[in-house]
Write a protein that holds these residues in place. Structure first.
Motif, PDB file in Angstrom:
ATOM      1  N   GLU A  40      35.967  -5.955  30.370  1.00 30.20           N
ATOM      2  CA  GLU A  40      36.994  -6.846  30.909  1.00 30.20           C
ATOM      3  C   GLU A  40      37.160  -6.737  32.415  1.00 30.20           C
ATOM      4  O   GLU A  40      37.835  -7.561  33.037  1.00 30.20           O
ATOM      5  CB  GLU A  40      38.338  -6.556  30.224  1.00 30.20           C
ATOM      6  CG  GLU A  40      38.885  -5.153  30.423  1.00 30.20           C
ATOM      7  CD  GLU A  40      38.323  -4.119  29.466  1.00 30.20           C
ATOM      8  OE1 GLU A  40      38.751  -2.953  29.530  1.00 30.20           O
ATOM      9  OE2 GLU A  40      37.439  -4.492  28.654  1.00 30.20           O
ATOM     10  N   ALA A  41      36.531  -5.745  33.054  1.00 31.77           N
ATOM     11  CA  ALA A  41      36.786  -5.484  34.473  1.00 31.77           C
ATOM     12  C   ALA A  41      35.609  -5.785  35.391  1.00 31.77           C
ATOM     13  O   ALA A  41      35.794  -6.304  36.484  1.00 31.77           O
ATOM     14  CB  ALA A  41      37.227  -4.033  34.664  1.00 31.77           C
ATOM     15  N   VAL A  42      34.400  -5.439  34.998  1.00 36.77           N
ATOM     16  CA  VAL A  42      33.249  -5.516  35.898  1.00 36.77           C
ATOM     17  C   VAL A  42      32.052  -6.165  35.215  1.00 36.77           C
ATOM     18  O   VAL A  42      31.936  -6.182  33.989  1.00 36.77           O
ATOM     19  CB  VAL A  42      32.837  -4.105  36.397  1.00 36.77           C
ATOM     20  CG1 VAL A  42      33.929  -3.486  37.242  1.00 36.77           C
ATOM     21  CG2 VAL A  42      32.469  -3.194  35.232  1.00 36.77           C
ATOM     22  N   THR A  43      31.146  -6.690  36.056  1.00 36.50           N
ATOM     23  CA  THR A  43      29.903  -7.231  35.533  1.00 36.50           C
ATOM     24  C   THR A  43      28.915  -6.102  35.262  1.00 36.50           C
ATOM     25  O   THR A  43      29.118  -4.961  35.679  1.00 36.50           O
ATOM     26  CB  THR A  43      29.261  -8.216  36.523  1.00 36.50           C
ATOM     27  OG1 THR A  43      28.879  -7.487  37.711  1.00 36.50           O
ATOM     28  CG2 THR A  43      30.225  -9.347  36.888  1.00 36.50           C
ATOM     29  N   GLN A  44      27.833  -6.442  34.590  1.00 38.63           N
ATOM     30  CA  GLN A  44      26.789  -5.449  34.340  1.00 38.63           C
ATOM     31  C   GLN A  44      26.266  -4.860  35.644  1.00 38.63           C
ATOM     32  O   GLN A  44      26.063  -3.643  35.752  1.00 38.63           O
ATOM     33  CB  GLN A  44      25.626  -6.098  33.572  1.00 38.63           C
ATOM     34  CG  GLN A  44      25.969  -6.592  32.184  1.00 38.63           C
ATOM     35  CD  GLN A  44      26.095  -5.466  31.172  1.00 38.63           C
ATOM     36  OE1 GLN A  44      25.938  -4.278  31.499  1.00 38.63           O
ATOM     37  NE2 GLN A  44      26.382  -5.815  29.943  1.00 38.63           N
ATOM     38  N   LEU A  45      26.039  -5.713  36.633  1.00 45.12           N
ATOM     39  CA  LEU A  45      25.509  -5.218  37.913  1.00 45.12           C
ATOM     40  C   LEU A  45      26.535  -4.359  38.633  1.00 45.12           C
ATOM     41  O   LEU A  45      26.192  -3.300  39.188  1.00 45.12           O
ATOM     42  CB  LEU A  45      25.092  -6.394  38.800  1.00 45.12           C
ATOM     43  CG  LEU A  45      24.478  -6.017  40.150  1.00 45.12           C
ATOM     44  CD1 LEU A  45      23.256  -5.111  39.974  1.00 45.12           C
ATOM     45  CD2 LEU A  45      24.104  -7.272  40.938  1.00 45.12           C
ATOM     46  N   GLU A  46      27.793  -4.773  38.647  1.00 46.79           N
ATOM     47  CA  GLU A  46      28.836  -3.958  39.288  1.00 46.79           C
ATOM     48  C   GLU A  46      28.939  -2.595  38.620  1.00 46.79           C
ATOM     49  O   GLU A  46      29.093  -1.567  39.294  1.00 46.79           O
ATOM     50  CB  GLU A  46      30.180  -4.686  39.213  1.00 46.79           C
ATOM     51  CG  GLU A  46      30.277  -5.892  40.130  1.00 46.79           C
ATOM     52  CD  GLU A  46      31.504  -6.733  39.874  1.00 46.79           C
ATOM     53  OE1 GLU A  46      31.961  -7.425  40.803  1.00 46.79           O
ATOM     54  OE2 GLU A  46      32.038  -6.714  38.733  1.00 46.79           O
ATOM     55  N   HIS A  47      28.830  -2.569  37.304  1.00 46.83           N
ATOM     56  CA  HIS A  47      28.884  -1.306  36.563  1.00 46.83           C
ATOM     57  C   HIS A  47      27.719  -0.394  36.956  1.00 46.83           C
ATOM     58  O   HIS A  47      27.907   0.807  37.203  1.00 46.83           O
ATOM     59  CB  HIS A  47      28.856  -1.586  35.061  1.00 46.83           C
ATOM     60  CG  HIS A  47      28.812  -0.368  34.209  1.00 46.83           C
ATOM     61  ND1 HIS A  47      29.821   0.573  34.185  1.00 46.83           N
ATOM     62  CD2 HIS A  47      27.864   0.075  33.331  1.00 46.83           C
ATOM     63  CE1 HIS A  47      29.510   1.530  33.338  1.00 46.83           C
ATOM     64  NE2 HIS A  47      28.319   1.263  32.818  1.00 46.83           N
ATOM     65  N   ALA A  48      26.524  -0.951  37.034  1.00 47.90           N
ATOM     66  CA  ALA A  48      25.345  -0.160  37.416  1.00 47.90           C
ATOM     67  C   ALA A  48      25.493   0.403  38.814  1.00 47.90           C
ATOM     68  O   ALA A  48      25.199   1.584  39.060  1.00 47.90           O
ATOM     69  CB  ALA A  48      24.090  -1.034  37.320  1.00 47.90           C
ATOM     70  N   LEU A  49      25.956  -0.415  39.748  1.00 49.92           N
ATOM     71  CA  LEU A  49      26.111   0.030  41.132  1.00 49.92           C
ATOM     72  C   LEU A  49      27.199   1.090  41.270  1.00 49.92           C
ATOM     73  O   LEU A  49      27.050   2.043  42.042  1.00 49.92           O
ATOM     74  CB  LEU A  49      26.411  -1.169  42.030  1.00 49.92           C
ATOM     75  CG  LEU A  49      25.275  -2.180  42.195  1.00 49.92           C
ATOM     76  CD1 LEU A  49      25.755  -3.395  42.989  1.00 49.92           C
ATOM     77  CD2 LEU A  49      24.063  -1.550  42.876  1.00 49.92           C
ATOM     78  N   GLN A  50      28.275   0.931  40.523  1.00 48.72           N
ATOM     79  CA  GLN A  50      29.332   1.946  40.572  1.00 48.72           C
ATOM     80  C   GLN A  50      28.857   3.273  39.990  1.00 48.72           C
ATOM     81  O   GLN A  50      29.183   4.347  40.510  1.00 48.72           O
ATOM     82  CB  GLN A  50      30.579   1.447  39.835  1.00 48.72           C
ATOM     83  CG  GLN A  50      31.329   0.346  40.575  1.00 48.72           C
ATOM     84  CD  GLN A  50      32.631  -0.031  39.900  1.00 48.72           C
ATOM     85  OE1 GLN A  50      33.221   0.766  39.153  1.00 48.72           O
ATOM     86  NE2 GLN A  50      33.112  -1.238  40.151  1.00 48.72           N
ATOM     87  N   ALA A  51      28.089   3.217  38.909  1.00 44.25           N
ATOM     88  CA  ALA A  51      27.567   4.454  38.312  1.00 44.25           C
ATOM     89  C   ALA A  51      26.629   5.164  39.281  1.00 44.25           C
ATOM     90  O   ALA A  51      26.698   6.388  39.455  1.00 44.25           O
ATOM     91  CB  ALA A  51      26.842   4.139  37.006  1.00 44.25           C
ATOM     92  N   ALA A  52      25.745   4.407  39.921  1.00 48.34           N
ATOM     93  CA  ALA A  52      24.826   5.009  40.891  1.00 48.34           C
ATOM     94  C   ALA A  52      25.593   5.591  42.075  1.00 48.34           C
ATOM     95  O   ALA A  52      25.243   6.662  42.583  1.00 48.34           O
ATOM     96  CB  ALA A  52      23.825   3.959  41.369  1.00 48.34           C
ATOM     97  N   HIS A  53      26.629   4.916  42.512  1.00 48.47           N
ATOM     98  CA  HIS A  53      27.449   5.418  43.621  1.00 48.47           C
ATOM     99  C   HIS A  53      28.125   6.735  43.246  1.00 48.47           C
ATOM    100  O   HIS A  53      28.144   7.678  44.044  1.00 48.47           O
ATOM    101  CB  HIS A  53      28.496   4.368  43.978  1.00 48.47           C
ATOM    102  CG  HIS A  53      29.438   4.785  45.059  1.00 48.47           C
ATOM    103  ND1 HIS A  53      29.035   5.013  46.359  1.00 48.47           N
ATOM    104  CD2 HIS A  53      30.784   5.031  45.040  1.00 48.47           C
ATOM    105  CE1 HIS A  53      30.075   5.371  47.085  1.00 48.47           C
ATOM    106  NE2 HIS A  53      31.143   5.396  46.315  1.00 48.47           N
ATOM    107  N   LEU A  54      28.650   6.813  42.030  1.00 53.27           N
ATOM    108  CA  LEU A  54      29.277   8.055  41.584  1.00 53.27           C
ATOM    109  C   LEU A  54      28.259   9.192  41.518  1.00 53.27           C
ATOM    110  O   LEU A  54      28.566  10.342  41.866  1.00 53.27           O
ATOM    111  CB  LEU A  54      29.938   7.858  40.218  1.00 53.27           C
ATOM    112  CG  LEU A  54      31.205   7.002  40.205  1.00 53.27           C
ATOM    113  CD1 LEU A  54      31.642   6.710  38.772  1.00 53.27           C
ATOM    114  CD2 LEU A  54      32.331   7.699  40.969  1.00 53.27           C
ATOM    115  N   ALA A  55      27.045   8.872  41.079  1.00 50.50           N
ATOM    116  CA  ALA A  55      25.988   9.890  41.028  1.00 50.50           C
ATOM    117  C   ALA A  55      25.665  10.393  42.438  1.00 50.50           C
ATOM    118  O   ALA A  55      25.558  11.596  42.669  1.00 50.50           O
ATOM    119  CB  ALA A  55      24.741   9.313  40.369  1.00 50.50           C
ATOM    120  N   ARG A  56      25.526   9.469  43.368  1.00 50.05           N
ATOM    121  CA  ARG A  56      25.218   9.866  44.744  1.00 50.05           C
ATOM    122  C   ARG A  56      26.359  10.680  45.355  1.00 50.05           C
ATOM    123  O   ARG A  56      26.122  11.662  46.060  1.00 50.05           O
ATOM    124  CB  ARG A  56      24.920   8.623  45.579  1.00 50.05           C
ATOM    125  CG  ARG A  56      24.540   8.936  47.007  1.00 50.05           C
ATOM    126  CD  ARG A  56      23.978   7.727  47.717  1.00 50.05           C
ATOM    127  NE  ARG A  56      22.585   7.483  47.351  1.00 50.05           N
ATOM    128  CZ  ARG A  56      21.875   6.432  47.752  1.00 50.05           C
ATOM    129  NH1 ARG A  56      22.441   5.518  48.519  1.00 50.05           N
ATOM    130  NH2 ARG A  56      20.616   6.298  47.396  1.00 50.05           N
TER     131      ARG A  56
END
Length: 201
Positions: A40-56
């Motif tokens: 309900e909050a983010v797109t698939q791409l936004e989710h992927a980018l946020q996950a990668a950002h958290l990893a970094r």
């Protein structure tokens, strides 16, 4: 298992001749197929980018960052929505499809955490009774479809995998990558990590 692949990522990457072309093809696919909503909050791409950002931000390795970016690539490859654009009430095993499509091109340090990130949710729910309550509504709904709590044997099998600790980290980044409107770096910020992790010539 359903494999209603909109496009074969493996075939697409096989047509590329260089690592740079492979990344181009992968990122183009993510841009094209990542606009549907993850929840309900983010797109698939936004989710992927946020996950990668958290990893970094966690000082993760390039393999862990790449796994975080690509962990839901199976969702990008399948149409899991019905005519009302709601998720179908069926588990299409996106983690398995994603990992299998990536295996010819990436090593286990990338593909195994992707394969294990759904079992990691089941694992965390099993060993920590409070973990389930912190999941998003979408993750809570998918939990039962994905198998629910693990048995003792399943816990032991999960813990025996050499990549289970990374899978748990990936799961935590996955859980945190659902913030509406969060500004994070674009796909291009991860080109070097992804290209370095490619094992094809």
């Amino acid at each position: 298992m359903k494999e209603n692949l909109d496009i074969s990522l493996c075939d697409t990457l096989s047509l590329s001749k260089t690592r740079s072309q492979n990344v181009d093809a992968l990122f183009e696919l993510m841009q094209r197929h990542g606009q549907s909503f993850y929840d309900e909050a983010v797109t698939q791409l936004e989710h992927a980018l946020q996950a990668a950002h958290l990893a970094r931000e966690s000082q993760a390795s390039m393999e862990q960052i790449t796994a975080a970016l690509l962990h839901d690539i199976g969702h990008f490859l399948m149409d899991e929505h019905d005519e009302q654009n709601d998720f179908l009430v069926e588990d299409w095993h996106h983690e398995t499809i994603g990992a299998r499509q990536l295996e010819p091109f990436f090593g286990k340090a990338v593909t195994e955490p992707i394969l294990l990130h759904v079992p990691a949710k089941r694992y965390l729910c099993t060993i920590d009774a409070e973990y389930f309550n912190g999941l998003s509504k979408a993750s809570q709904q998918s939990f039962k479809l994905q198998g629910g709590l693990m048995t003792d044997d399943e816990v032991a099998e999960f813990e025996s995998n050499p990549f289970h600790n990374t899978a748990v980290l990936l799961r935590r980044w996955d859980d945190g990558a659902k913030v509406k409107g969060l500004e994070v770096p674009a796909l291009s910020a991860y080109r070097q990590d992804v290209e370095s992790c490619l094992e094809c010539d």
